[in-house]
Design an enzyme around this catalytic site. Structure first.
Site, PDB file in Angstrom:
ATOM      1  N   ASP A   1      42.557  50.956  37.360  1.00  0.00           N
ATOM      2  CA  ASP A   1      41.771  50.230  38.360  1.00  0.00           C
ATOM      3  C   ASP A   1      42.267  50.443  39.783  1.00  0.00           C
ATOM      4  OD1 ASP A   1      39.880  49.110  36.705  1.00  0.00           O
ATOM      5  OD2 ASP A   1      41.031  47.288  36.329  1.00  0.00           O
TER       6      ASP A   1
ATOM      7  N   TYR B   1      29.676  46.122  34.415  1.00  0.00           N
ATOM      8  CA  TYR B   1      29.499  45.104  35.441  1.00  0.00           C
ATOM      9  C   TYR B   1      28.020  45.010  35.825  1.00  0.00           C
ATOM     10  CZ  TYR B   1      34.498  44.502  36.571  1.00  0.00           C
ATOM     11  OH  TYR B   1      35.833  44.194  36.543  1.00  0.00           O
TER      12      TYR B   1
ATOM     13  N   ASP C   1      34.542  33.780  35.172  1.00  0.00           N
ATOM     14  CA  ASP C   1      35.700  32.985  34.769  1.00  0.00           C
ATOM     15  C   ASP C   1      36.492  33.812  33.770  1.00  0.00           C
ATOM     16  OD1 ASP C   1      37.534  31.293  33.512  1.00  0.00           O
ATOM     17  OD2 ASP C   1      36.240  29.541  33.681  1.00  0.00           O
TER      18      ASP C   1
ATOM     19  N   GLU D   1      36.192  34.757  40.000  1.00  0.00           N
ATOM     20  CA  GLU D   1      36.472  36.156  40.292  1.00  0.00           C
ATOM     21  C   GLU D   1      35.155  36.901  40.449  1.00  0.00           C
ATOM     22  OE1 GLU D   1      40.750  37.094  38.137  1.00  0.00           O
ATOM     23  OE2 GLU D   1      38.948  38.025  37.353  1.00  0.00           O
TER      24      GLU D   1
END
Length: 470
Positions: free
Chosen positions: A151, A402, A294, A277
């Site tokens: 990442d 995502y 969360d 987040e």
């Protein structure tokens, strides 16, 4: 012939050639002038420069745009006047989601120069929509794509390209060095937020129209991070949320108000039992709504809404149609964290309509596969799992990842409301597909419409492994 005669003869020939050359040049000038006069018609003629000619040479495409510039005006196809994006409109009423873009970047990248990316998102100004993404400083099907499952690295950068295009070195614009990012347009310029640096000392660099205007140092020294989707601009002010602290327990969450790249106000949320987040935020009638991840203990999504003074409210989506991944089977919801399968998570989004909510989620309960949109007419406030509409976007057998929200302002669409849209990342490669040495993704996007839409699957579609993987 004596020497003097030779000299005279040679001189005469040279003079004759010079005169002929002069006549030809004069003729050429007259020809160009006549051609220009015919083309422009008159000195006051204006036209839109939008003719595009494609030529092909030795299998290499050349995109040539011919622009005719006359003595007075060049008329652009679009008004580039700056405005202030008000953000005061309500969300447009919708019945479903129409496909808006698909970049096919992994498929194209098997043969072309395409960046290895993750965390793509979309943001729109009053003139255009752009895809933003975090590169890995590498191209697909190249040796530097090895190990890009990581990442955070010094090679990652926030870049952007026109929506729907595969991100490549030839169409992409550098924005910021970053392994976590956000971006948005206030009508006058682009605000970009790029976080880079070590886990215990990362710094967010704010830029406005490409110029550094502010920095934010990690205040908890626990991986400062931000939205991975667009920030929100309302009446000239832009708003973003950052997190610093554990990903599996209580952390610190701050809202920042930013004007032309400068922080004018910030607050810390008092939310000891919540975890925020990678928030997906949007404007709605002058306020900002954020639906987040969360990663600590909730399989339903937390939300925070706030006004331009940063007065805020917090909660969790109450619906028994759970939006995170992993998650339990749909059932009894809660307006507090649903702790069953609540650990870990994935970035996602929802859109609130009064007591109702459009929930975007993976089709799988346990892995990042498939994607669907569900309309729960009472899901913002009620805890049952009844819903009225389910629209398929990616099949259960295909990888997703995502997802996040973005909006199109009335200044872009000409509507009298804020058009809700969303994007879905289609992750390929490691860690799930171990035949590759790399991790990357393509993306699709949809916008809400009050008309007919399709149920289908729009997967990534690339055939793996690539040559570099063998």
């Amino acid at each position: 012939m004596n020497p003097n005669q030779k000299i005279i003869t040679i001189g005469s020939i040279c003079m004759t050639i010079g005169i002929i050359s002069l006549i030809l040049q004069i003729g050429n000038i007259i020809s160009i002038w006549v051609s220009h006069s015919i083309q422009t018609g008159s000195q006051n003629h204006t036209g839109i420069c939008n003719q595009r000619i494609i030529t092909y040479e030795n299998s290499t495409w050349v995109n040539q745009t011919y622009v005719n510039i006359n003595n007075t005006n060049v008329v652009a196809g679009k008004d580039t006047t700056s405005v202030t994006l008000a953000g005061n409109s309500s969300l447009c009423p919708i019945r479903g989601w129409a496909i808006y873009s698909k970049d096919n970047s992994i498929r194209i990248g098997s043969k072309g120069d395409v960046f290895v990316i993750r965390e793509p998102f979309i943001s729109c100004s009053h003139l255009e929509c752009r895809t933003f993404f975090l590169t890995q400083g590498a191209l697909l099907n190249d040796k530097h794509s090895n190990g890009t499952v990581k990442d955070r690295s010094p090679y990652r950068a926030l870049m952007s390209c026109p929506i729907g295009e595969a991100p490549s070195p030839y169409n992409s614009r550098f924005e910021s060095v970053a392994w976590s990012a956000s971006a948005c347009h206030d009508g006058m310029g682009w605000l970009t937020i790029g976080i880079s640096g070590p886990d215990d000392g990362a710094v967010a660099v704010l830029k406005y129209n490409g110029i550094i205007t502010e920095t934010i140092k990690s205040w908890r020294k626990r991986i400062l991070r931000t939205q991975e989707s667009e920030c929100v601009c309302v009446n000239g002010s832009c708003f973003t949320i950052m997190t610093d602290g554990p990903s599996n327990g209580p952390a610190s969450y701050r809202i920042f108000k930013i004007e032309k790249g400068k922080i004018t106000k910030s607050i810390e949320l008092d939310a000891p039992n919540s975890h925020y987040e990678e928030c997906s935020c949007y404007p709605d009638t002058g306020t900002v709504m954020c639906v987040c991840r969360d990663n600590w203990h909730g399989s339903n999504r937390p939300w925070v809404s706030f006004n331009q003074n940063l007065d805020y409210q917090i909660g969790y989506i109450c619906s028994g149609v759970f939006g995170d991944n992993p998650r339990p089977k749909d059932g009894k919801g809660s307006c507090d964290p649903v702790t069953v399968d609540g650990a870990d998570g994935v970035k996602g989004f929802s859109y609130r309509y009064g007591n109702g909510v459009w929930i975007g989620r993976t089709k799988s309960n346990s892995s990042r596969k498939g994607f669907e949109m569900i309309w729960d007419p009472n899901g913002w406030t009620d805890t049952d799992s009844n819903f009225l509409v389910k629209q398929d976007v990616v099949a259960m057998t295909d990888w997703s990842g995502y997802s996040g929200s973005f909006v199109q302002h009335p200044e872009l669409t000409g509507l009298d409301c804020m058009r809700p849209c969303f994007w879905v990342e289609l992750i390929r490669g490691r860690p799930r597909e171990k035949t590759t040495i790399w991790t990357s993704g393509s993306s699709i996007s949809f916008c809400g419409v009050n008309s007919d839409t399709a149920n289908w699957s729009w997967p990534d579609g690339a055939e793996l492994p690539f040559t570099i993987d063998k």
